[in-house]
Design an enzyme around this catalytic site. Structure first.
Site, mmCIF file in Angstrom:
data_model
loop_
_atom_site.group_PDB
_atom_site.id
_atom_site.type_symbol
_atom_site.label_atom_id
_atom_site.label_comp_id
_atom_site.label_asym_id
_atom_site.label_seq_id
_atom_site.Cartn_x
_atom_site.Cartn_y
_atom_site.Cartn_z
ATOM 1 N N ASP B 52 -12.920 -29.795 98.786
ATOM 2 C CA ASP B 52 -13.876 -29.056 99.165
ATOM 3 C C ASP B 52 -13.380 -28.650 100.502
ATOM 4 O OD1 ASP B 52 -15.716 -28.938 97.054
ATOM 5 O OD2 ASP B 52 -16.534 -31.077 97.651
ATOM 6 N N TYR B 110 -7.072 -41.214 96.982
ATOM 7 C CA TYR B 110 -7.773 -40.636 98.295
ATOM 8 C C TYR B 110 -8.032 -41.580 99.178
ATOM 9 C CZ TYR B 110 -9.130 -36.402 95.976
ATOM 10 O OH TYR B 110 -9.225 -34.953 95.442
#
Lengths: 244, 244
Positions: B52, B110
């Site tokens: 994103d 992540y």
């Protein structure tokens, strides 16, 4: 009239340094205009030092005189609402009339962050200086000892400021490594123009083995700028604390 | 024809995410145009995932097919010279024809960084999410255990992607604190849309005492998005590693 002291944190990336300039966006200009809009006065703020373009701070000190009735500690929240994203007031407090951010200052602490790796910095490119060579932290810390104390630091001063004396007292200077980040901390009663950035450049010369730790003594004694290392770029530099 | 795999590091702040868009500056668009200019071909790159807007990476993987005679490992330097400041190629290598950055991917890791303090973030505002409450790291780590394993993570998925199944396997999830930075790491075979950011939002609810660590089990079992915490903003998120 009240004298208000502010402790500021800022990202200097998008500013042409602290000091107000007619046609450029500076930290002083930005903060002054936000305070002036708040108090409806023509505020002039006094800063603890001129920081260069791209230099950051986690504890910059400035003060201003006002007739406003806003309670001292409320300036913090009132200004934070109006300041841009990259500047924050950490503290606002009333100080005696004679307090002057620059003249009352007894010392400052800076940090300088180096990213030790072959590849350019990307994510933290505005906050570190990349060094492609491996640095010998032990030797750098050995070199630090020669800086500590009261010396004429003419060899660690760039042209650009007129000061009466180049004698300064460094109370601490040390190097720390975490992962591939090398951080240098230095405290002194005052700093000459670009002094921290030249000390860092010289410590890097020690770290890569270009000069010996002991040679620092001779460089200081020579008072010759050309004997010291290069001025490192501004983005790794951060004013951490100001002492009064 | 050779299949070249790139490992990228980037600061996502100034990009509208990975995926190419006609009128917006994206990471894929930027990297593709730099490769195309270099090889004089109309290069199309395949990325390991759509990240994103505002999300960063220290190990994004993409690949492209080329007729160029540039040696595989030389793409790194050739591209780094032309790429903007906020993108770097960490590695370039030739891979078998069948390698596909997305389909060959076995998992990803992540990180999410939280700045725990009352004041907004300034210097690292593009890389952390500020949390004004004190977080109980012990309880957050306790909550992490309930996420680990193979579950239907429908409760941790925002609308916006069409996937066949919401079952994913989380192999690790833990929270670390250094100073006032709280860092959450999570590895899984795959992630649903906004899954990491919703897991972080839910762990924060645990950290501030809004929910108990044990309630994570019920939230997962409910498969109801409304039972999980909010999606945290993108800037704290970083794709650390991709597994093949």
């Amino acid at each position: 009239m009240r004298n208000i002291k502010l402790t500021l944190e800022y990202d200097g990336t998008n500013y042409f340094g602290w000091q107000k300039q007619k046609t450029k966006v500076t930290l002083q200009g930005t903060v002054e205009s936000v305070i002036s809009n708040l108090t409806k006065e023509a505020i002039e703020i006094t800063g603890c030092s001129r920081t260069d373009s791209g230099v950051h701070s986690r504890g910059y000190i400035c003060n201003f005189v006002t007739n406003s009735s806003i309670p001292s500690e409320k300036f913090k929240d009132a200004l934070n609402v109006k300041l841009p994203d990259d500047i924050a007031v950490l503290k606002s407090e009333e100080v005696p009339e004679e307090f002057h951010s620059r003249y009352s200052c007894r010392g400052k602490k800076y940090s300088y962050t180096i990213l030790e790796r072959p590849m350019k910095a990307t994510i933290d490119r505005n906050y570190v200086c990349q060094c492609k060579y491996n640095l010998d932290i032990g030797k750098m810390n050995e070199a630090c000892k020669y800086f500590i104390g009261t010396h004429d630091f003419s060899a660690f001063k760039n042209k650009g400021s007129s000061v009466k004396t180049s004698v300064r007292t460094i109370s601490e200077l040390y190097v720390e490594k975490t992962g591939n980040y090398v951080k240098i901390f230095v405290s002194a009663d005052g700093f000459l123009y670009n002094m921290v950035r030249i000390i860092v450049g010289t410590l890097i010369d020690v770290g890569i083995g270009k000069i010996n730790p002991e040679s620092i003594k001779n460089i200081i004694d020579s008072k010759e700028r050309t004997n010291a290392g290069k001025s490192m770029p501004p983005q790794g530099l951060c004013l951490e604390e100001v002492y009064y």
